[in-house]
Enzyme design. Structure first.
Site, PDB file in Angstrom:
ATOM      1  N   CYS A   2       0.795  -1.133  -0.002  1.00 17.50           N
ATOM      2  CA  CYS A   2       0.133   0.045  -0.001  1.00 17.50           C
ATOM      3  C   CYS A   2       0.802   1.271   0.010  1.00 17.50           C
ATOM      4  O   CYS A   2       1.752   1.422   0.823  1.00 17.50           O
ATOM      5  CB  CYS A   2      -0.987   0.089   1.338  1.00 17.50           C
ATOM      6  SG  CYS A   2      -1.864  -1.295   1.180  1.00 17.50           S
ATOM      7  N   ARG A  27       3.583  -0.138  -5.122  1.00 17.13           N
ATOM      8  CA  ARG A  27       3.244  -0.810  -3.785  1.00 17.13           C
ATOM      9  C   ARG A  27       2.195  -1.617  -3.645  1.00 17.13           C
ATOM     10  O   ARG A  27       1.956  -2.253  -2.359  1.00 17.13           O
ATOM     11  CB  ARG A  27       3.594   0.355  -2.655  1.00 17.13           C
ATOM     12  CG  ARG A  27       4.575   1.042  -2.634  1.00 17.13           C
ATOM     13  CD  ARG A  27       4.605   2.171  -1.559  1.00 17.13           C
ATOM     14  NE  ARG A  27       4.794   1.609  -0.423  1.00 17.13           N
ATOM     15  CZ  ARG A  27       5.638   1.560   0.516  1.00 17.13           C
ATOM     16  NH1 ARG A  27       6.845   1.695   0.078  1.00 17.13           N
ATOM     17  NH2 ARG A  27       5.470   0.948   1.759  1.00 17.13           N
ATOM     18  N   TRP A  76      -2.855  -2.565  -1.696  1.00 19.05           N
ATOM     19  CA  TRP A  76      -2.712  -4.073  -1.807  1.00 19.05           C
ATOM     20  C   TRP A  76      -3.406  -4.737  -0.764  1.00 19.05           C
ATOM     21  O   TRP A  76      -3.359  -4.730   0.407  1.00 19.05           O
ATOM     22  CB  TRP A  76      -1.095  -4.624  -1.637  1.00 19.05           C
ATOM     23  CG  TRP A  76      -0.728  -5.790  -2.132  1.00 19.05           C
ATOM     24  CD1 TRP A  76      -0.389  -6.374  -3.182  1.00 19.05           C
ATOM     25  CD2 TRP A  76      -0.868  -6.857  -0.836  1.00 19.05           C
ATOM     26  NE1 TRP A  76      -0.007  -7.679  -3.036  1.00 19.05           N
ATOM     27  CE2 TRP A  76      -0.258  -8.025  -1.762  1.00 19.05           C
ATOM     28  CE3 TRP A  76      -1.108  -6.985   0.121  1.00 19.05           C
ATOM     29  CZ2 TRP A  76      -0.018  -9.442  -1.146  1.00 19.05           C
ATOM     30  CZ3 TRP A  76      -1.081  -8.294   0.893  1.00 19.05           C
ATOM     31  CH2 TRP A  76      -0.571  -9.530  -0.106  1.00 19.05           C
ATOM     32  N   ASN A 102      -1.805   2.156   5.752  1.00 21.81           N
ATOM     33  CA  ASN A 102      -0.921   0.899   5.218  1.00 21.81           C
ATOM     34  C   ASN A 102      -0.602   0.076   6.580  1.00 21.81           C
ATOM     35  O   ASN A 102      -0.158   0.744   7.463  1.00 21.81           O
ATOM     36  CB  ASN A 102       0.498   1.671   4.749  1.00 21.81           C
ATOM     37  CG  ASN A 102       1.416   0.457   4.308  1.00 21.81           C
ATOM     38  OD1 ASN A 102       1.145  -0.564   4.170  1.00 21.81           O
ATOM     39  ND2 ASN A 102       2.804   0.980   4.129  1.00 21.81           N
ATOM     40  N   GLY A 103      -0.778  -1.195   6.468  1.00 20.33           N
ATOM     41  CA  GLY A 103      -0.293  -2.066   7.649  1.00 20.33           C
ATOM     42  C   GLY A 103      -1.591  -2.848   7.902  1.00 20.33           C
ATOM     43  O   GLY A 103      -2.627  -3.102   6.979  1.00 20.33           O
ATOM     44  N   GLU A 484      17.201 -17.759  -7.683  1.00 17.12           N
ATOM     45  CA  GLU A 484      16.960 -16.384  -8.076  1.00 17.12           C
ATOM     46  C   GLU A 484      16.174 -16.406  -9.605  1.00 17.12           C
ATOM     47  O   GLU A 484      15.044 -15.743  -9.827  1.00 17.12           O
ATOM     48  CB  GLU A 484      18.011 -15.501  -8.043  1.00 17.12           C
ATOM     49  CG  GLU A 484      17.766 -14.102  -8.488  1.00 17.12           C
ATOM     50  CD  GLU A 484      16.783 -13.384  -7.891  1.00 17.12           C
ATOM     51  OE1 GLU A 484      16.113 -13.760  -6.892  1.00 17.12           O
ATOM     52  OE2 GLU A 484      16.193 -12.139  -8.001  1.00 17.12           O
ATOM     53  N   LYS A 488      12.146 -15.089 -10.565  1.00 15.76           N
ATOM     54  CA  LYS A 488      12.326 -13.927 -11.344  1.00 15.76           C
ATOM     55  C   LYS A 488      11.285 -14.641 -12.498  1.00 15.76           C
ATOM     56  O   LYS A 488      10.285 -13.643 -12.992  1.00 15.76           O
ATOM     57  CB  LYS A 488      13.620 -13.823 -11.863  1.00 15.76           C
ATOM     58  CG  LYS A 488      13.833 -12.405 -12.329  1.00 15.76           C
ATOM     59  CD  LYS A 488      14.386 -11.457 -11.375  1.00 15.76           C
ATOM     60  CE  LYS A 488      13.528 -11.383 -10.063  1.00 15.76           C
ATOM     61  NZ  LYS A 488      14.042 -10.552  -8.915  1.00 15.76           N
ATOM     62  N   GLU A 491       7.583 -14.918 -11.079  1.00 12.98           N
ATOM     63  CA  GLU A 491       6.783 -13.827 -10.339  1.00 12.98           C
ATOM     64  C   GLU A 491       6.532 -12.883 -11.692  1.00 12.98           C
ATOM     65  O   GLU A 491       5.304 -12.374 -11.451  1.00 12.98           O
ATOM     66  CB  GLU A 491       7.463 -13.176  -9.417  1.00 12.98           C
ATOM     67  CG  GLU A 491       8.835 -12.202  -9.929  1.00 12.98           C
ATOM     68  CD  GLU A 491       9.483 -11.526  -8.669  1.00 12.98           C
ATOM     69  OE1 GLU A 491      10.590 -11.313  -8.875  1.00 12.98           O
ATOM     70  OE2 GLU A 491       8.752 -10.970  -7.808  1.00 12.98           O
ATOM     71  N   HIS A 507      16.618 -37.880  -6.511  1.00 14.05           N
ATOM     72  CA  HIS A 507      16.125 -38.437  -5.326  1.00 14.05           C
ATOM     73  C   HIS A 507      14.617 -38.063  -5.450  1.00 14.05           C
ATOM     74  O   HIS A 507      13.835 -38.070  -4.293  1.00 14.05           O
ATOM     75  CB  HIS A 507      16.531 -37.527  -3.937  1.00 14.05           C
ATOM     76  CG  HIS A 507      18.252 -37.861  -3.520  1.00 14.05           C
ATOM     77  ND1 HIS A 507      18.446 -38.897  -3.615  1.00 14.05           N
ATOM     78  CD2 HIS A 507      19.318 -37.132  -4.357  1.00 14.05           C
ATOM     79  CE1 HIS A 507      19.871 -39.254  -3.403  1.00 14.05           C
ATOM     80  NE2 HIS A 507      20.422 -38.128  -3.714  1.00 14.05           N
ATOM     81  N   LYS A 607       5.746  -4.327  -4.011  1.00 15.28           N
ATOM     82  CA  LYS A 607       7.157  -4.172  -3.970  1.00 15.28           C
ATOM     83  C   LYS A 607       7.512  -4.324  -2.552  1.00 15.28           C
ATOM     84  O   LYS A 607       8.836  -4.846  -2.149  1.00 15.28           O
ATOM     85  CB  LYS A 607       7.565  -2.868  -4.438  1.00 15.28           C
ATOM     86  CG  LYS A 607       9.184  -2.576  -4.441  1.00 15.28           C
ATOM     87  CD  LYS A 607       9.691  -3.085  -5.948  1.00 15.28           C
ATOM     88  CE  LYS A 607      11.395  -2.782  -5.591  1.00 15.28           C
ATOM     89  NZ  LYS A 607      11.919  -3.954  -6.340  1.00 15.28           N
TER      90      LYS A 607
HETATM   91  O1  M6R Z   1      12.697  -5.211   0.309  1.00 12.97           O
HETATM   92  P1  M6R Z   1      13.024  -6.487   0.638  1.00 12.97           P
HETATM   93  O2  M6R Z   1      14.398  -6.864  -0.155  1.00 12.97           O
HETATM   94  O3  M6R Z   1      13.278  -7.005   1.801  1.00 12.97           O
HETATM   95  O4  M6R Z   1      12.036  -7.531  -0.065  1.00 12.97           O
HETATM   96  C1  M6R Z   1      12.088  -8.865  -0.150  1.00 12.97           C
HETATM   97  C2  M6R Z   1      11.473  -9.630  -1.063  1.00 12.97           C
HETATM   98  O5  M6R Z   1      10.094  -9.276  -0.974  1.00 12.97           O
HETATM   99  C3  M6R Z   1      11.680  -9.299  -2.530  1.00 12.97           C
HETATM  100  O6  M6R Z   1      13.266  -9.474  -2.681  1.00 12.97           O
HETATM  101  C4  M6R Z   1      10.990  -9.958  -3.593  1.00 12.97           C
HETATM  102  O7  M6R Z   1      11.125 -11.285  -3.543  1.00 12.97           O
HETATM  103  C5  M6R Z   1      11.043  -9.601  -4.877  1.00 12.97           C
HETATM  104  N1  M6R Z   1      10.021  -8.634  -5.473  1.00 12.97           N
HETATM  105  C6  M6R Z   1      11.476 -10.446  -5.881  1.00 12.97           C
HETATM  106  O8  M6R Z   1      11.928  -9.829  -7.193  1.00 12.97           O
END
Ligand code: M6R
Length: 612
Positions: A2, A27, A76, A102-103, A484, A488, A491, A507, A607
């Site tokens: 948010c 956000r 969000w 937000n929260g 990673e 990527k 997502e 396994h 984000k």
């Molecule tokens: O702001 P942060 O690095 O703490 O965020 C952690 C994850 O939410 C963040 O890395 C998320 O996995 C990314 N959007 C992935 O691309």
């Protein structure tokens, strides 16, 4: 999660709020809304489900809403579906108070039941509405909005950044914060609040960061801040010095691609202030060599991609320090009764510096006596402020939800920290130290080289974008890299994919390999090249289609077995993931592009993850 923005001044508020929300949309983007107060129209609330453009159309880009003070929100969803009613701002029953939040208000059910018992009728399913309704309730009792705000803050539990408009307060709005980011902006004849500086940087660069428990009364000619006891607080002002264009697309179709291309520069900015006379120096660290020697264990805590950096760190730091290093998901660390003490260095990694799970893990580790060193991108963020030591990544604002340049800068900084500590511990010998520094200096240019060769990756994406299931396999650093690459891809392209330690396939998981299954085989970790090659042969024998990534020294050998080979320049082992991640980011980008996905704002994500 948010985004909040607030403005008071002499210009029309709505266009300024909408512009701010556009910058904050990363956000949260399932709905958006604004509340604007004017002497003629009173308190007007406009909100709409969907992307910000829906709201913009509804209010004719702000022209349809008059008034020079207002608050805005991009959501969000946590409590209640994304729809018009659940969108913020939320109004109290008599429309005297509007709130953006937000929260999460954890005890909202209990408060809602209490208020319903008092005859209050709720409109939405959200936790936030209780704040608006409870404010009205206490406002009616006390006749004083500030008293009402303090009563509400004493009653609610959970995390919040709040923006509050009161119809009876025509020359101010109120902000409050606990465990969710909120900053104050000081302009010429105007003032702001925002979740993130990108929302207001066009108007002011002078900001201060609200602390937990603080309440701010925001007026056009200044901002008064009070602590939890209602005492006046003097805030330190900071100056934001990054360029506005850093938060613009600058001709690229997507922020993600722009941020991928910015990586060499971002890494350069992270390295250069900390490299002097071929030595790694951290002027910002207070921890002494003696204290470093005392640290028997290192635990890295983080979430998502930042955790994947931690996974690379586990391999690299153990190698450089010869001390046990563990990478843990912050959300798991919190609840596992962690074994950390004053002889443990806890390295916290976070781009945003606001991730709630990471923040909670940090606090727990601190309470157990551990030394906290954080690697953070956002200056003044909560994690930065609560850590004993902070190393900033200097990646600049990262707007795309999928992280790229923040990941790369975290990675290089963690490697530099390993080198620095390894030197102090005597576990990195001078010749090795010199070799690593040489490669460190060469790294940005090698990243540029990788970025020059995107055509082949684009072609591979056009060939494979229709696949519904993809496996990433690799050993050691390549396994961490695969985590990673896989995240990527899933997502932003919504393709199901998994990363496996290549040796683990046999396994169980190898049963999923059938004719045409795409396997992305990572073979950049030279010491285990032959072992990885054996795993490639195994999946190939079972019908897998392969895309493989290796370094220049091994590409010819790999081509004897795999048709689609991508390569990165040779470098020191510890930097392989820094180069290897780039083709994976680009592959994900083009896969998502081919599939018509919303690359910068993937579904269901945000984000900055400020909920548990
Ligand atoms: O702001 P942060 O690095 O703490 O965020 C952690 C994850 O939410 C963040 O890395 C998320 O996995 C990314 N959007 C992935 O691309």
């Amino acid at each position: 999660m948010c985004g909040i923005v607030g403005y008071i001044g002499h210009e029309q508020a709505a266009p300024i709020l909408l512009d701010g929300l556009e910058r904050l949309e990363y956000r949260g983007y399932d709905s958006a809304g604004i509340a604007v107060l004017s002497p003629e129209q009173g308190l007007q609330v406009k909100k709409a489900k969907g992307r910000l453009k829906v709201l913009k159309a509804l209010v004719d880009d702000g022209k349809a809403v008059e008034g020079t003070l207002g608050i805005g929100h991009t959501r969000w969803a946590t409590h209640g579906q994304p729809n018009d009613v659940n969108s913020h701002p939320h109004l109290s029953q008599d429309r005297s108070v509007a709130v953006v939040h937000n929260g999460i208000i954890e005890n909202y059910v209990e408060i809602k039941e209490f208020l319903m018992g008092e005859g209050v009728q709720f409109r939405s399913e959200t936790d936030t509405e209780v704040v608006a309704q409870l404010l009205e309730y206490h406002y009616k009792q006390t006749g004083d909005i500030m008293q009402a705000v303090y009563r509400v803050l004493h009653r609610i539990e959970g995390a919040y950044a709040l923006g509050i408009l009161c119809a009876d307060l025509p020359d101010a709005f109120i902000a409050a914060r606990k465990d969710a980011p909120l900053l104050l902006g000081y302009g010429e004849g105007c003032s702001f609040i925002a979740s993130d500086v990108t929302a207001i940087i066009r108007h002011t660069r002078e900001v201060s960061y609200m602390e937990d428990g603080e309440v701010a009364v925001v007026r056009a000619d200044g901002i008064r801040v009070y602590n939890a006891l209602g005492q006046s607080v003097e805030k330190e002002h900071s100056f934001i010095d990054w360029d506005v264009s850093a938060a613009e697309k600058g001709g690229y179709a997507h922020f993600m691609f722009k941020e991928i291309m910015e990586q060499p520069d971002a890494v350069r900015k992270t390295i250069s202030p900390r490299l002097r006379d071929r030595r790694v120096v951290f002027d910002e660290l207070k921890i002494t060599p003696e204290e470093i020697r005392r640290m028997q264990r290192i635990v890295i805590v983080a979430c998502g991609s930042s955790y994947h950096v931690g996974m690379v760190g586990k391999y690299n730091l153990e190698r450089l320090l010869r001390r046990p290093v563990e990478a843990m998901l912050a959300s798991e660390f919190r609840y596992c009764d962690p074994l950390v003490d004053e002889n443990t260095l806890v390295i916290v990694i976070s781009q945003s510096g606001e991730t709630l799970d990471t923040m909670a893990a940090l606090r727990q580790a601190k309470a157990l006596g551990a030394r906290i060193l954080s690697i953070v991108n956002v200056v003044g963020s909560s994690i930065a402020r609560e850590s004993d030591e902070v190393l900033y990544t200097w990646a600049g604002p990262e707007i795309a939800v999928a992280t790229t340049k923040a990941y790369s800068t975290q990675l290089v900084l963690l490697n530099m920290l390993g080198l620095y500590m390894g030197d102090i511990l005597g576990s990195v010998q001078p010749a090795e130290y010199a070799r690593i520094v040489e490669e460190l200096q060469a790294l940005p240019a090698k990243m540029e080289e990788v970025l020059e060769n995107t055509e082949r990756i684009k072609y591979l994406a056009s060939r494979y974008f229709n696949h519904s299931s993809i496996f990433f396999i690799g050993r050691n650093l390549d396994y961490a890299l695969g985590l990673e690459g896989s995240l990527k891809l899933k997502e932003i392209s919504y393709i199901h994919c998994e990363a496996y330690a290549a040796g683990e396939l046999k396994h169980g998981t190898i049963s999923l390999i059938e004719d045409g299954t795409l396997v992305v085989a990572l073979c950049t970790y030279a010491p285990l090249f032959d072992k990885s090659l054996s795993n490639i042969v195994e999946v190939k024998a079972r019908g897998a289609d392969l895309v493989a990534l290796t370094d220049d020294s091994h590409k010819d050998e790999l081509r004897k077995t795999v048709e689609n080979v991508l390569s990165i320049p040779d470098t020191h082992t510890i930097f392989k993931p820094s180069l290897g991640v780039i083709p994976l980011q680009i592959f994900s980008y083009y896969m998502a592009l081919q599939r018509g996905c919303d690359i910068d704002k993937p579904r269901n994500l945000a984000k900055s993850v400020t909920v548990e």
